[in-house]
Design an enzyme around this catalytic site. Sequence first.
Site, PDB file in Angstrom:
ATOM      1  N   GLU A   1      40.457  40.924  48.784  1.00  0.00           N
ATOM      2  CA  GLU A   1      40.808  41.526  47.404  1.00  0.00           C
ATOM      3  C   GLU A   1      40.070  42.512  47.127  1.00  0.00           C
ATOM      4  OE1 GLU A   1      41.542  40.196  42.951  1.00  0.00           O
ATOM      5  OE2 GLU A   1      42.573  39.054  44.481  1.00  0.00           O
TER       6      GLU A   1
ATOM      7  N   SER B   1      38.283  35.707  43.025  1.00  0.00           N
ATOM      8  CA  SER B   1      39.369  35.206  44.407  1.00  0.00           C
ATOM      9  C   SER B   1      39.106  36.271  45.443  1.00  0.00           C
ATOM     10  CB  SER B   1      40.524  35.412  43.506  1.00  0.00           C
ATOM     11  OG  SER B   1      40.748  34.455  42.734  1.00  0.00           O
TER      12      SER B   1
ATOM     13  N   ARG C   1      47.961  43.056  42.884  1.00  0.00           N
ATOM     14  CA  ARG C   1      46.658  43.329  42.989  1.00  0.00           C
ATOM     15  C   ARG C   1      46.533  44.876  43.549  1.00  0.00           C
ATOM     16  NH1 ARG C   1      47.187  39.787  40.289  1.00  0.00           N
ATOM     17  NH2 ARG C   1      46.186  37.775  40.238  1.00  0.00           N
TER      18      ARG C   1
END
Length: 370
Positions: free
Chosen positions: A362, A261, A183
């Site tokens: 995130e 998410s 990520r």
Amino acid sequence: MHDLLLTQKIAEIRPEIDKIAELELADVPLSQLTTLRLGGQPLLTARCMSQAAAIKLVTLLDAHSVPLLVVGGGSNLVVADGDLDIVAVVLDFDAISINPGTGLLRAEAGAEWDDVVALSLDAGLGGIECLSGIPGSAGAVPVQNVGAYGAEISSVLTQVRILDRATGDVSWQPATSLELAYRYSNLKFTARAVVLAIELQLTLDGLSAPLRFGELARRLGATEPGERRPAGEVREKVLELRRGKGMVLDPEDHDTWSAGSFFTNPTVDNRVADYVRRVTGEDNMPCYPVAGTDQSKLSAAWLIERAGFPKGYPGKGRATLSTKHTLALTNRGEATTDDLVALARDVVAGVDDKFGVQLVPEPVWVGVEL
């Protein structure tokens, strides 16, 4: 109120902005441009219908030190309420080209990501089917090395076309220059460059990438590690799984009014993982060794639930955890960004208090901090 000096700067350069071809200006809040449906009013919203328009506008704004926010699909943004002292630069160029003979696919930054996946399968190619249903645009995909169901874009990304904001240069850069990790890329949080287009190398046999995610493999009846299946079959199963978790955008379903998410899966020392296992008393907790290290990756969703935050957890405002998936923070229709941030803080504090594990968000945060 907006900053007076920035408002004056915009007024001064407005004639130059108006000269840029394939550019539309609008008075649109960020709440209309993000999947959370949250965000205040920028100084200006500029919709760029070509790479050239985006290059000219970003270069002009940077030359006059006007802060800007590049917006694609808006699926990875948490934006403050109220007046925002930024220009929203919306990338609305979306051409996709595919060479079925070589497996090379190029997509402009504004292309809807799931359209890219669907067209790749229509062309008989494989490799990105596990990334089906992820909201957002193609340009955002390399920025955070998007991944799902055991696959990451880094495995197929060959190069990106970027505007270097420091030099003004526009060029294709190899994917290796992005330092892609879980990520992460060196584009994330830095604003050093604007992604204009991406290039992927896909497989020609129409089969999926090796199946590495247990739940997906079981749903497909795979019995061998790394088994491959027809890419279309895998795509349909991925979409089914994502819909069941509220992870496919649906304007009528508030569980999908999210940034996907919200937290990354934390990587911790093995001693911390052992402590979490002892605290919960669950020997079969999701825990994945990180090769070559004394660390393991834990499931953020699992930690959140065990810390006392079930699906649908209401928080203190009009933002809640998804009723389908604890890893998504959602706007139930009338939430504010402050509501969402308060909920995120509660979850982070709860997991830290219970397990001593720090969750990391995130999304990209604009004008607000956790």
